[in-house]
Design a protein around this motif. Sequence first.
Motif, PDB file in Angstrom:
ATOM      1  N   VAL A 110      30.262  49.374 111.755  1.00  0.00           N
ATOM      2  CA  VAL A 110      30.830  49.526 113.008  1.00  0.00           C
ATOM      3  C   VAL A 110      28.791  49.437 114.357  1.00  0.00           C
ATOM      4  CG1 VAL A 110      31.289  51.004 114.514  1.00  0.00           C
ATOM      5  CG2 VAL A 110      32.600  50.921 112.968  1.00  0.00           C
ATOM      6  N   CYS A 111      28.874  49.341 114.779  1.00  0.00           N
ATOM      7  CA  CYS A 111      27.579  49.094 115.823  1.00  0.00           C
ATOM      8  C   CYS A 111      28.260  50.341 116.603  1.00  0.00           C
ATOM      9  CB  CYS A 111      27.008  47.800 117.002  1.00  0.00           C
ATOM     10  SG  CYS A 111      26.739  46.390 115.867  1.00  0.00           S
ATOM     11  N   HIS A 112      27.502  51.076 116.630  1.00  0.00           N
ATOM     12  CA  HIS A 112      27.610  52.592 117.389  1.00  0.00           C
ATOM     13  C   HIS A 112      25.985  52.547 119.139  1.00  0.00           C
ATOM     14  CE1 HIS A 112      28.028  57.082 117.136  1.00  0.00           C
ATOM     15  NE2 HIS A 112      28.700  56.714 118.898  1.00  0.00           N
ATOM     16  N   LYS A 152      25.402  39.450 101.913  1.00  0.00           N
ATOM     17  CA  LYS A 152      24.812  40.747 102.017  1.00  0.00           C
ATOM     18  C   LYS A 152      24.193  41.260 102.876  1.00  0.00           C
ATOM     19  CE  LYS A 152      25.728  42.598  97.078  1.00  0.00           C
ATOM     20  NZ  LYS A 152      25.561  43.326  95.963  1.00  0.00           N
ATOM     21  N   THR A 153      23.205  40.249 103.379  1.00  0.00           N
ATOM     22  CA  THR A 153      22.930  40.652 104.775  1.00  0.00           C
ATOM     23  C   THR A 153      23.041  40.335 105.971  1.00  0.00           C
ATOM     24  OG1 THR A 153      20.929  39.099 103.658  1.00  0.00           O
ATOM     25  CG2 THR A 153      20.514  39.464 105.246  1.00  0.00           C
ATOM     26  N   LEU A 154      22.936  41.960 106.558  1.00  0.00           N
ATOM     27  CA  LEU A 154      23.620  42.055 107.819  1.00  0.00           C
ATOM     28  C   LEU A 154      22.610  41.357 109.504  1.00  0.00           C
ATOM     29  CD1 LEU A 154      26.047  42.981 108.948  1.00  0.00           C
ATOM     30  CD2 LEU A 154      24.909  45.529 109.438  1.00  0.00           C
ATOM     31  N   TYR A 155      22.935  40.418 109.996  1.00  0.00           N
ATOM     32  CA  TYR A 155      22.175  39.888 110.917  1.00  0.00           C
ATOM     33  C   TYR A 155      22.586  41.041 112.262  1.00  0.00           C
ATOM     34  CZ  TYR A 155      20.050  36.648 108.277  1.00  0.00           C
ATOM     35  OH  TYR A 155      19.271  35.866 106.825  1.00  0.00           O
ATOM     36  N   ILE A 156      21.152  41.409 112.964  1.00  0.00           N
ATOM     37  CA  ILE A 156      22.631  42.026 114.211  1.00  0.00           C
ATOM     38  C   ILE A 156      21.294  41.215 115.466  1.00  0.00           C
ATOM     39  CG2 ILE A 156      21.907  44.829 115.402  1.00  0.00           C
ATOM     40  CD1 ILE A 156      21.185  45.032 111.858  1.00  0.00           C
ATOM     41  N   THR A 157      22.079  41.653 116.403  1.00  0.00           N
ATOM     42  CA  THR A 157      21.910  41.007 118.036  1.00  0.00           C
ATOM     43  C   THR A 157      21.047  42.896 118.904  1.00  0.00           C
ATOM     44  OG1 THR A 157      23.659  41.874 118.825  1.00  0.00           O
ATOM     45  CG2 THR A 157      22.544  39.518 118.789  1.00  0.00           C
ATOM     46  N   ASP A 158      20.071  42.288 118.338  1.00  0.00           N
ATOM     47  CA  ASP A 158      19.058  43.836 119.197  1.00  0.00           C
ATOM     48  C   ASP A 158      19.132  43.443 120.667  1.00  0.00           C
ATOM     49  OD1 ASP A 158      17.828  45.515 120.235  1.00  0.00           O
ATOM     50  OD2 ASP A 158      16.271  45.055 119.155  1.00  0.00           O
ATOM     51  N   SER A 159      20.068  43.131 121.445  1.00  0.00           N
ATOM     52  CA  SER A 159      20.212  42.730 122.968  1.00  0.00           C
ATOM     53  C   SER A 159      19.617  42.653 123.687  1.00  0.00           C
ATOM     54  CB  SER A 159      21.861  43.432 123.466  1.00  0.00           C
ATOM     55  OG  SER A 159      22.745  42.483 122.370  1.00  0.00           O
ATOM     56  N   ILE A 160      18.701  44.712 123.577  1.00  0.00           N
ATOM     57  CA  ILE A 160      17.702  45.014 124.812  1.00  0.00           C
ATOM     58  C   ILE A 160      16.535  43.909 124.926  1.00  0.00           C
ATOM     59  CG2 ILE A 160      17.404  46.539 123.763  1.00  0.00           C
ATOM     60  CD1 ILE A 160      17.108  48.454 126.765  1.00  0.00           C
ATOM     61  N   LEU A 216      19.134  47.873 121.133  1.00  0.00           N
ATOM     62  CA  LEU A 216      20.185  47.927 121.380  1.00  0.00           C
ATOM     63  C   LEU A 216      21.142  46.895 120.472  1.00  0.00           C
ATOM     64  CD1 LEU A 216      21.932  49.580 123.560  1.00  0.00           C
ATOM     65  CD2 LEU A 216      21.758  48.084 124.391  1.00  0.00           C
ATOM     66  N   MET A 217      21.488  47.956 118.963  1.00  0.00           N
ATOM     67  CA  MET A 217      22.047  46.824 118.141  1.00  0.00           C
ATOM     68  C   MET A 217      23.527  46.856 118.411  1.00  0.00           C
ATOM     69  SD  MET A 217      19.532  48.566 114.883  1.00  0.00           S
ATOM     70  CE  MET A 217      20.077  49.869 114.726  1.00  0.00           C
TER      71      MET A 217
END
Length: 304
Positions: free
Chosen positions: A239-241, A276-284, A267-268
């Motif tokens: 969960v992105c919190h 097993k690698t999680l890719y995440i958008t850092d929107s800001i 801002l994830m």
Amino acid sequence: MLNPFQAIKKIEARRFTALPPKLRKKRRTAWSDPNRQLAPVDSFLEGPSFDRKGNLWCVDIPFGRIFRISPKGEWDLVTQYDGWPNGLKFHKDGHAYIADYKRGLLKLNTKTGSIEPVLETAFSEGFKGLNDLHFADNGDLYFTDQGQSGIADPSGRVWRLRANGELQRLVSNAPSPNGITLNKSNSQVYVAITRAQQIWRLPLMAGGTPSKTGVAIQLSGGHAGPDGIEMDAEDGLVVCHLGVGIWRFDSNCLPTHLVHAGSEHRLMTNIAFNGKTLYITDSINGEILTADMPVAGKELFSMK
């Protein structure tokens, strides 16, 4: 099963790649004025999703752009159109489906870059503003209709578009439905309810009707609530919190891990697994981060 409450293992995210300067031009837009409090933006990345070749795709909401990122971190602008794309997921036929806040449910031909509408209205009524989407293993498409709903206006909706084309409304009283996913057996739908700081669980009966919808996880803190979510191969929920980090909860919805960015302002907002690698958008910041997770992501419909 006993957890209450084990020590949370912390995982630090690292930078994988960033939107190149040539693709940035900071300015105010019709999307950023109400959603980023009049601040100028050069991008707002969301909707990460992998294709079968290992390329990561993502959207840029305020400028209607769809990007393809190679395994080496190289960016290609696939298409730009008049819309606010928010979520993106692949169908097993290779097309990408887009939850567009302005235009509804769209389909992208990834070879040509052409976009066509799938659903622009629901029973002739306009959507509030689509946010995210997820395919079940049988091809049914679940998607959230967030708009500007919240605690004072709990009118957000969750929809299901059956593989046979039938549209069904599953929820109509959600205060800001955002990320959405299903467990491995496709028997439970999980929805991030941003403004209530909750994850809702919708158990599905044999025919697909939700029954006894409830709160699976109650969050607190941060500057908003949950955004993008995804299941892993052990039915753990990631969960992105917003303003906190990225939680991993086990199959009993108890916390086990927290992905964080140290002291950096990030801002994830959304996530996609590649093993097993999680890719995440850092929107800001217009960046893609990665984190090494303890469990691989579940197998998606697009890869089956």
